[in-house]
Design an enzyme around this catalytic site. Structure first.
Site, PDB file in Angstrom:
ATOM      1  N   PHE A  35       0.866  -1.169   0.000  1.00  0.00           N
ATOM      2  CA  PHE A  35       0.000   0.000   0.000  1.00  0.00           C
ATOM      3  C   PHE A  35       0.911   1.231   0.000  1.00  0.00           C
ATOM      4  CE2 PHE A  35      -2.940   2.870   2.496  1.00  0.00           C
ATOM      5  CZ  PHE A  35      -3.835   3.034   1.460  1.00  0.00           C
ATOM      6  N   ASP A  45       2.793  -5.210   8.337  1.00  0.00           N
ATOM      7  CA  ASP A  45       1.571  -4.412   8.339  1.00  0.00           C
ATOM      8  C   ASP A  45       0.391  -5.381   8.341  1.00  0.00           C
ATOM      9  OD1 ASP A  45      -0.680  -2.866   7.749  1.00  0.00           O
ATOM     10  OD2 ASP A  45       0.482  -1.415   6.580  1.00  0.00           O
ATOM     11  N   TYR A  92      -9.791   0.411  12.177  1.00  0.00           N
ATOM     12  CA  TYR A  92     -11.115   0.814  11.657  1.00  0.00           C
ATOM     13  C   TYR A  92     -11.627  -0.094  10.563  1.00  0.00           C
ATOM     14  CZ  TYR A  92      -7.872   3.272   8.508  1.00  0.00           C
ATOM     15  OH  TYR A  92      -6.847   3.581   7.667  1.00  0.00           O
ATOM     16  N   LYS A  93     -10.881  -1.145  10.246  1.00  0.00           N
ATOM     17  CA  LYS A  93     -11.320  -2.074   9.203  1.00  0.00           C
ATOM     18  C   LYS A  93     -12.127  -3.190   9.864  1.00  0.00           C
ATOM     19  CE  LYS A  93      -7.760  -0.447   6.098  1.00  0.00           C
ATOM     20  NZ  LYS A  93      -6.364  -0.457   5.717  1.00  0.00           N
ATOM     21  N   ARG A 111     -13.109  -4.614  -5.336  1.00  0.00           N
ATOM     22  CA  ARG A 111     -12.726  -5.280  -4.094  1.00  0.00           C
ATOM     23  C   ARG A 111     -13.945  -5.524  -3.217  1.00  0.00           C
ATOM     24  NH1 ARG A 111      -8.454  -2.707   0.194  1.00  0.00           N
ATOM     25  NH2 ARG A 111     -10.219  -1.329   0.529  1.00  0.00           N
TER      26      ARG A 111
HETATM   27  C1  LIG Z   1      -5.672   0.820   5.454  1.00  0.00           C
HETATM   28  C2  LIG Z   1      -4.196   0.686   5.399  1.00  0.00           C
HETATM   29  C3  LIG Z   1      -3.360   1.662   5.960  1.00  0.00           C
HETATM   30  C4  LIG Z   1      -3.956   2.927   6.534  1.00  0.00           C
HETATM   31  O1  LIG Z   1      -3.030   3.803   7.031  1.00  0.00           O
HETATM   32  P1  LIG Z   1      -3.550   5.066   7.854  1.00  0.00           P
HETATM   33  O2  LIG Z   1      -2.335   5.763   8.225  1.00  0.00           O
HETATM   34  O3  LIG Z   1      -4.295   4.529   9.045  1.00  0.00           O
HETATM   35  O4  LIG Z   1      -4.455   5.847   6.977  1.00  0.00           O
HETATM   36  C5  LIG Z   1      -1.989   1.436   5.954  1.00  0.00           C
HETATM   37  N1  LIG Z   1      -1.466   0.319   5.398  1.00  0.00           N
HETATM   38  C6  LIG Z   1      -2.240  -0.626   4.833  1.00  0.00           C
HETATM   39  C7  LIG Z   1      -1.632  -1.839   4.247  1.00  0.00           C
HETATM   40  C8  LIG Z   1      -3.619  -0.461   4.803  1.00  0.00           C
HETATM   41  O5  LIG Z   1      -4.381  -1.370   4.231  1.00  0.00           O
END
Ligand SMILES: *Cc1c(COP(=O)(O)O)cnc(C)c1O
Length: 430
Positions: free
Chosen positions: A133, A215, A240-241, A389
């Protein structure tokens, strides 16, 4: 619910029958879910638990409004980063003192990567999953820009999950050059849903003296995780997921206990000090993961998350994983049978051990199709350039929901409704 690997239902009625015997069925009624909507974006923003509304109202009225600044002590707000870490630890297979909740995933990534690189001799290479990501890449790049002798090396880790889980390319990257600081990788790929073997990858990195930094944003709350069993060094992730902590609820940071004495945080803040209220100008880190707290915690978000974590404590994550795989099996089978004719292909791995809790389809005009589906009450999301998705949140989704979602998609594609101009306009958040 029967075991993964059992044949998926082949009629809608059979789906409904399976739902009736779902041991997790009762969880659905604990969520506030929109009427007439099938929600396949729980891996982007989990829906609220009913208990959260009550807790937020009480915090506002009985804590913030009534006790004002004294609430920090009276309601132990100041302890929330640690307390939430303790609550989260069992879901991660971590010890209670190895997890802290603070800041966003991006910021925690920066902190974890900085701590990891300070634990290794200078001039090392940090391997970063090539298809991570983007925020993960940006955090690593930020660190590398500040420490000119840290070399970032992108490594492909079987992004589509059709190979060996990245072990071969990892092996080549690790062998190929100087000392290694470590590897940053996603347990479950945000785009394709590919899942890596936490223990095997960690072991490979540690075998050359590197640290494993994970992560867990797309796996926490959707499957059992065993950070101690896998001997992971550092990990971060979202709440939050699947954990349904609410929009922007703070992220977590895990640091293995063996690093607690020596690790340094690259982002020092007053609440990460051993004695914040001594107002000392020299920084002395709080013990253990406490040093990774930077500033004032977002209390309203944290109490919402605490309420969600209280409920998660009752959940058997192995059961959640079983159901997630069954929902995925059904999605794959229906997609293969019904969508191939429209040029839709499957972008997620279907081998259970390589799979996260989402199904991704590939279609060149994915964006308007996702919008058109949403208008029909099936909320998924779109990830550029061509991924549709669908997050599978086993606590509130049913087999019939998967069945209906695929049928809606078939109907859209067959009628061409998605080509209407209004579906092509891009919103800021996709
Ligand atoms: C959702 C997600 C994030 C989100 O990062 P924030 O700093 O909380 O916005 C980071 N890494 C991955 C792989 C994600 O899926």
């Amino acid at each position: 619910m029967t075991d993964p690997g059992a044949a998926s239902p082949t009629t809608r009625d059979a789906c409904a029958a399976l739902d009736q015997h779902d041991p997790l069925a009762a969880w659905r009624s604990r969520f506030v879910l929109p009427e007439n909507q099938l929600y396949f974006a729980g891996n982007s923003l989990g829906p609220p638990l009913k208990a959260v509304e009550q807790r937020l109202r009480a915090t506002l009225k009985d804590e913030w409004a009534r006790d004002l600044v004294s609430a920090w002590n009276r309601h132990a707000w100041i302890d929330l980063p640690r307390r939430l870490g303790e609550r989260l630890a069992p879901l991660l297979g971590a010890a209670a003192d190895e997890v802290i909740v603070a800041d966003s995933t991006t910021i925690n990534l920066f902190k974890a990567l900085g701590a990891a690189s300070a634990l290794r001799p200078r001039g090392g290479r940090l391997l970063v999953e090539r298809d991570a990501f983007q925020t993960d890449l940006y955090a690593a790049q930020s660190l590398a820009e500040l420490s000119s002798d840290l070399e970032l090396v992108p490594v492909a880790l079987d992004p589509e999950g059709r190979g060996d889980g990245g072990l071969d390319s990892l092996h080549r990257a690790l062998d190929n050059g100087g000392p290694v600081v470590g590897l940053l990788a996603q347990h479950v790929h945000y785009g394709t849903g590919r899942r890596l073997d936490l223990a095997a990858v960690t072991q490979r990195v540690q075998a050359v003296g590197g640290l494993a930094i994970w992560d867990l944003s797309h796996s926490v709350g959707a499957m059992p995780i065993d950070l101690r069993g896998a001997d992971v060094d550092f990990a971060v992730g979202c709440t939050y997921k699947y954990l349904a902590g609410g929009p922007g609820s703070p992220a977590f940071l895990f640091a293995a206990r063996r690093h607690h004495q020596t690790m340094r945080t690259p982002l020092r803040g007053w609440l990460g000090h051993a004695r914040p209220f001594a107002f000392e100008s020299a920084f002395e880190p709080a013990p253990g993961v406490g040093r990774f707290v930077c500033g004032t915690p977002p209390i309203l978000s944290m109490v919402a998350l605490e309420t969600a974590l209280d409920l998660f404590a009752e959940i058997d994550l192995a059961e959640v994983r079983r159901k997630s795989l069954r929902l995925g099996d059904l999605f794959f089978e229906r997609a293969r049978e019904r969508l191939g004719a429209f040029g839709v292909t499957i972008a997620s791995p279907d081998r259970p051990e390589r799979r996260g809790s989402q199904v991704c389809l590939r279609f060149a005009d994915g964006y308007p199709v996702v919008q058109a589906l949403a208008e029909r009450g099936v909320q998924g999301d779109f990830r550029a350039p061509d991924i549709l998705r669908f997050g599978l949140s086993p606590l509130f989704l049913r087999q019939v929901d998967v069945w209906d979602a695929v049928e809606q998609l078939v109907d859209l594609l067959a009628t061409g409704v998605w080509r209407a101009e209004r579906f092509a306009r891009r919103a800021a958040v996709t």
